[in-house]
Write a protein that holds these residues in place. Structure first.
Motif, short mmCIF file in Angstrom:
data_model
loop_
_atom_site.label_atom_id
_atom_site.label_comp_id
_atom_site.label_asym_id
_atom_site.label_seq_id
_atom_site.Cartn_x
_atom_site.Cartn_y
_atom_site.Cartn_z
N SER A 55 35.41 13.26 -26.76
CA SER A 55 34.17 12.71 -27.27
C SER A 55 33.69 14.65 -27.55
CB SER A 55 33.48 11.99 -26.29
OG SER A 55 32.02 11.63 -26.97
N TRP A 56 31.71 14.46 -28.20
CA TRP A 56 32.01 14.46 -29.26
C TRP A 56 31.40 16.64 -28.09
CZ3 TRP A 56 29.05 10.42 -27.86
CH2 TRP A 56 28.02 10.26 -27.05
N ALA A 74 29.23 11.93 -23.65
CA ALA A 74 29.93 12.71 -24.48
C ALA A 74 30.78 13.58 -24.47
CB ALA A 74 28.78 14.02 -24.32
N ILE A 106 27.90 18.61 -27.09
CA ILE A 106 26.63 19.06 -27.41
C ILE A 106 25.75 20.08 -26.75
CG2 ILE A 106 24.33 18.26 -26.71
CD1 ILE A 106 25.24 15.61 -25.77
#
Length: 264
Positions: free
Chosen positions: A136-137, A173, A139
């Motif tokens: 996923s991304w 995330a 942060i």
């Protein structure tokens, strides 16, 4: 109520039941206890917000100790979240007292918290630790602290520590639930202490119901502490998805009621 102590007894029993239901769904009982305080216990505004935060102060140490005993302290993630939620909850507490003391606008705030949370609960599946984490991304640290600050501000207005909002974002995330849970809980505990303290200080400059309802908040916390323990034990015996859907529908229903009340 029926006499001295009855309000606290009802608060304790309700907090136990709500925490036992909410814990297996992965959310704090504080999210659902605030509407209960307003509608059933009649806790005045804005005192209902610090009373709800007091619930977190009493109810969360048991779970924190369990994580600590298992070697899960939240580490750096807990520090990053707390660095944002602490100033956020102070700002949110001031906004609650100075700008949102009335019930109508506050009803819209409650709806704004509950409706997205209910949608997330009904539309997603609970995370499974045994499954490999999907990519996923990422942060960045400053963005994570800024997000935690915004969530802390919402928590100071609503009366929650913010873990119920931060946890699903962090899991989405790509962070493992085993890392997220103790970190979110640690930030919730610290943030709630700061929120209760801020409201107590603000009460020195304001008349009316600003300080927590201490007997009610402590009773809620004791009930929540026992209920969360029960819910954790029930989690392995009940279908996660069914619990999640039922709680999600309940949260959506309550959020819809507050939206209607605020717009009426």
């Amino acid at each position: 109520m029926g006499g001295p102590g009855w309000k606290e007894l009802i608060a304790l029993a309700a907090a136990y039941a709500i925490a036992a239901i909410a814990t297996p769904a992965g959310i704090s009982g504080a999210v659902l206890l605030l509407p209960f305080q307003v509608s059933v216990l009649g806790t005045p505004s804005p005192a209902v917000t610090p009373t709800n935060l007091l619930y977190n102060v009493v109810a969360t140490p048991g779970a924190l100790f369990r994580y600590w005993h298992q070697g899960q302290t939240g580490g750096r993630l807990a520090c990053q979240l707390t660095a944002g939620t602490l100033p956020g909850v102070i700002a949110g507490s001031v906004i609650r007292v100075e700008l949102l003391p009335g019930p109508r606008v506050y009803a819209l705030v409650v709806a704004a918290v509950l409706l997205p949370l209910g949608t997330w609960l009904t539309a997603t599946r609970p995370p499974r630790p045994a499954q490999p984490q999907r990519p996923s991304w990422h942060i960045p640290g400053p963005a994570l602290t800024a997000l935690a600050c915004a969530v802390g501000c919402v928590g100071g207005i609503y009366g929650i520590g913010g873990g119920s909002i931060l946890a699903p974002v962090l899991i989405a995330a790509g962070r493992p639930p085993a890392e997220v849970a103790p970190a979110a809980l640690a930030s919730t505990f610290t943030t709630s202490i700061a929120g209760v303290t801020t409201f107590t200080v603000l009460a020195l400059q304001h008349h009316g119901a600003v300080t927590p309802d201490w007997p009610t908040g402590i009773a809620l916390g004791i009930g929540g502490l026992a209920g969360a323990y029960t819910g954790a034990r029930l989690q392995a015996r009940l279908p996660d998805l069914l619990i999640r859907r039922i709680v999600g529908i309940l949260v959506l229903t309550i959020g819809g009621r507050y939206l209607w009340s605020g717009m009426a």
